[in-house]
Write a protein that holds these residues in place. Structure first.
Motif, PDB file in Angstrom:
ATOM      1  N   ILE A   1      -9.767  -3.705   4.703  1.00 25.02           N
ATOM      2  CA  ILE A   1     -10.395  -2.427   5.078  1.00 25.02           C
ATOM      3  C   ILE A   1     -10.947  -1.740   3.830  1.00 25.02           C
ATOM      4  N   LEU A   2     -10.153  -1.698   2.789  1.00 24.44           N
ATOM      5  CA  LEU A   2     -10.570  -1.004   1.559  1.00 24.44           C
ATOM      6  C   LEU A   2     -11.819  -1.620   0.929  1.00 24.44           C
ATOM      7  N   LYS A   3     -11.991  -2.923   1.046  1.00 22.22           N
ATOM      8  CA  LYS A   3     -13.153  -3.562   0.414  1.00 22.22           C
ATOM      9  C   LYS A   3     -14.344  -3.720   1.361  1.00 22.22           C
ATOM     10  N   ASP A   4     -14.223  -3.258   2.595  1.00 23.26           N
ATOM     11  CA  ASP A   4     -15.327  -3.375   3.546  1.00 23.26           C
ATOM     12  C   ASP A   4     -16.402  -2.331   3.229  1.00 23.26           C
ATOM     13  N   ALA A   5     -17.525  -2.789   2.737  1.00 22.57           N
ATOM     14  CA  ALA A   5     -18.611  -1.896   2.318  1.00 22.57           C
ATOM     15  C   ALA A   5     -19.328  -1.242   3.500  1.00 22.57           C
ATOM     16  N   LYS A   6     -19.163  -1.778   4.681  1.00 21.71           N
ATOM     17  CA  LYS A   6     -19.833  -1.228   5.864  1.00 21.71           C
ATOM     18  C   LYS A   6     -19.144   0.035   6.391  1.00 21.71           C
ATOM     19  N   LEU A   7     -17.914   0.266   5.947  1.00 21.30           N
ATOM     20  CA  LEU A   7     -17.155   1.417   6.429  1.00 21.30           C
ATOM     21  C   LEU A   7     -17.249   2.577   5.449  1.00 21.30           C
ATOM     22  N   SER A   8     -17.397   3.771   6.020  1.00 18.93           N
ATOM     23  CA  SER A   8     -17.382   4.966   5.170  1.00 18.93           C
ATOM     24  C   SER A   8     -15.938   5.255   4.754  1.00 18.93           C
ATOM     25  N   ALA A   9     -15.771   6.128   3.777  1.00 17.84           N
ATOM     26  CA  ALA A   9     -14.426   6.514   3.331  1.00 17.84           C
ATOM     27  C   ALA A   9     -13.646   7.139   4.482  1.00 17.84           C
ATOM     28  N   GLU A  10     -14.334   7.925   5.287  1.00 16.40           N
ATOM     29  CA  GLU A  10     -13.680   8.568   6.433  1.00 16.40           C
ATOM     30  C   GLU A  10     -13.219   7.526   7.457  1.00 16.40           C
ATOM     31  N   GLN A  11     -14.067   6.537   7.755  1.00 19.62           N
ATOM     32  CA  GLN A  11     -13.701   5.480   8.694  1.00 19.62           C
ATOM     33  C   GLN A  11     -12.523   4.667   8.166  1.00 19.62           C
ATOM     34  N   LYS A  12     -12.560   4.365   6.881  1.00 13.38           N
ATOM     35  CA  LYS A  12     -11.454   3.614   6.276  1.00 13.38           C
ATOM     36  C   LYS A  12     -10.147   4.383   6.418  1.00 13.38           C
ATOM     37  N   GLN A  13     -10.192   5.678   6.112  1.00 14.17           N
ATOM     38  CA  GLN A  13      -8.982   6.492   6.198  1.00 14.17           C
ATOM     39  C   GLN A  13      -8.444   6.522   7.620  1.00 14.17           C
ATOM     40  N   LEU A  14      -9.315   6.646   8.605  1.00 15.88           N
ATOM     41  CA  LEU A  14      -8.901   6.679  10.000  1.00 15.88           C
ATOM     42  C   LEU A  14      -8.244   5.355  10.395  1.00 15.88           C
ATOM     43  N   ILE A  15      -8.878   4.253  10.040  1.00 16.70           N
ATOM     44  CA  ILE A  15      -8.337   2.930  10.368  1.00 16.70           C
ATOM     45  C   ILE A  15      -7.003   2.709   9.670  1.00 16.70           C
ATOM     46  N   LEU A  16      -6.943   3.052   8.381  1.00 16.30           N
ATOM     47  CA  LEU A  16      -5.702   2.865   7.633  1.00 16.30           C
ATOM     48  C   LEU A  16      -4.573   3.729   8.182  1.00 16.30           C
ATOM     49  N   SER A  17      -4.898   4.923   8.601  1.00 18.95           N
ATOM     50  CA  SER A  17      -3.897   5.811   9.185  1.00 18.95           C
ATOM     51  C   SER A  17      -3.323   5.209  10.471  1.00 18.95           C
ATOM     52  N   ARG A  18      -4.191   4.685  11.310  1.00 14.15           N
ATOM     53  CA  ARG A  18      -3.744   4.063  12.564  1.00 14.15           C
ATOM     54  C   ARG A  18      -2.922   2.807  12.279  1.00 14.15           C
ATOM     55  N   MET A  19      -3.382   2.027  11.324  1.00 16.10           N
ATOM     56  CA  MET A  19      -2.637   0.815  10.954  1.00 16.10           C
ATOM     57  C   MET A  19      -1.238   1.166  10.451  1.00 16.10           C
ATOM     58  N   GLU A  20      -1.160   2.200   9.614  1.00 23.68           N
ATOM     59  CA  GLU A  20       0.135   2.591   9.050  1.00 23.68           C
ATOM     60  C   GLU A  20       1.070   3.068  10.153  1.00 23.68           C
ATOM     61  N   LYS A  21       0.552   3.823  11.085  1.00 15.78           N
ATOM     62  CA  LYS A  21       1.375   4.332  12.182  1.00 15.78           C
ATOM     63  C   LYS A  21       1.917   3.175  13.027  1.00 15.78           C
ATOM     64  N   THR A  22       1.070   2.226  13.350  1.00 11.04           N
ATOM     65  CA  THR A  22       1.495   1.064  14.133  1.00 11.04           C
ATOM     66  C   THR A  22       2.516   0.235  13.370  1.00 11.04           C
ATOM     67  N   HIS A  23       2.223  -0.008  12.078  1.00 11.10           N
ATOM     68  CA  HIS A  23       3.130  -0.813  11.268  1.00 11.10           C
ATOM     69  C   HIS A  23       4.487  -0.117  11.124  1.00 11.10           C
ATOM     70  N   SER A  24       4.474   1.170  10.895  1.00 11.84           N
ATOM     71  CA  SER A  24       5.715   1.929  10.768  1.00 11.84           C
ATOM     72  C   SER A  24       6.529   1.872  12.065  1.00 11.84           C
ATOM     73  N   GLY A  25       5.855   2.027  13.188  1.00 11.00           N
ATOM     74  CA  GLY A  25       6.542   1.935  14.483  1.00 11.00           C
ATOM     75  C   GLY A  25       7.161   0.568  14.697  1.00 11.00           C
ATOM     76  N   ASN A  26       6.425  -0.469  14.324  1.00 12.93           N
ATOM     77  CA  ASN A  26       6.961  -1.820  14.467  1.00 12.93           C
ATOM     78  C   ASN A  26       8.145  -2.053  13.529  1.00 12.93           C
ATOM     79  N   GLN A  27       8.089  -1.492  12.322  1.00 13.91           N
ATOM     80  CA  GLN A  27       9.199  -1.626  11.383  1.00 13.91           C
ATOM     81  C   GLN A  27      10.446  -0.928  11.937  1.00 13.91           C
ATOM     82  N   GLN A  28      10.261   0.271  12.490  1.00 13.80           N
ATOM     83  CA  GLN A  28      11.386   0.995  13.088  1.00 13.80           C
ATOM     84  C   GLN A  28      11.962   0.210  14.261  1.00 13.80           C
TER      85      GLN A  28
END
Length: 180
Positions: free
Chosen positions: A129-156
């Motif tokens: 996600i971080l190296k995808d040049a097609k995504l804006s900084a805002e889009q990256k942050q949104l995707i990363l936030s969702r990924m982190e939430k899902t990953h955290s839930g799965n870890q719990q």
């Protein structure tokens, strides 16, 4: 939708939702065996009460939330109480708790992806996600936030069921057949 169909649907959603319960005592192999032995009767009850399919079942706790929706009364609840007693459970709620925990632990125990590989895949996803040049900084942050939430839930979820997984090991072949 029958109770068994509701259970199957709930199983497929468990990985996506994550769990936040921590259980006081780990499941025992004996509890898991008794729950498995109750499943043919549960299937029969599901067929008997197929017209009383209930909505709003919590996919993280399909059995427990189904009982809560019954409100501790009615013939379906009474039949589940008898089923639970025949299989050595003190109440339908205890049976449902063991069943929900068995299903949750099975999802993780039967996963083809080991936990360390899940973490590696998550880290690789972040890098992609971080190296995808097609995504804006805002889009990256949104995707990363969702990924982190899902990953955290799965870890719990994984932490909540880790202590229950050993009780499933002697029953994996039966559980595989049950949840095919």
């Amino acid at each position: 939708m029958t109770l068994l169909q509701r259970l199957a649907a709930a199983l497929t959603m468990l990985f996506c939702l994550g769990l936040s319960h921590a259980y006081a005592e780990p499941l025992t192999s004996e509890q898991v065996g008794r729950f498995i032995a109750s499943m043919p009767e549960l299937t029969a009850l599901g067929e008997k009460y197929q017209d009383s399919a209930q909505r709003n079942i919590d996919p993280r706790r399909p059995l427990g939330s189904s009982l809560e929706l019954m409100g501790g009364k009615g013939q379906e609840y009474a039949d589940l109480a008898q089923l639970a007693a025949r299989h050595g459970f003190s109440s339908p709620e205890q049976w449902a708790d063991v069943g929900d925990r068995t299903m949750q632990a099975y999802q993780f125990a039967s996963s083809p992806v080991p936990p360390d590989q899940v973490d590696a895949m998550y880290q690789q996803g972040i890098a992609n996600i971080l190296k995808d040049a097609k995504l804006s900084a805002e889009q990256k942050q949104l995707i990363l936030s969702r990924m982190e939430k899902t990953h955290s839930g799965n870890q719990q979820a994984r932490q909540a069921v880790d202590k229950d997984i050993p009780a499933l090991k002697p029953h994996m072949a039966e559980l595989d057949k049950l949840f095919e």
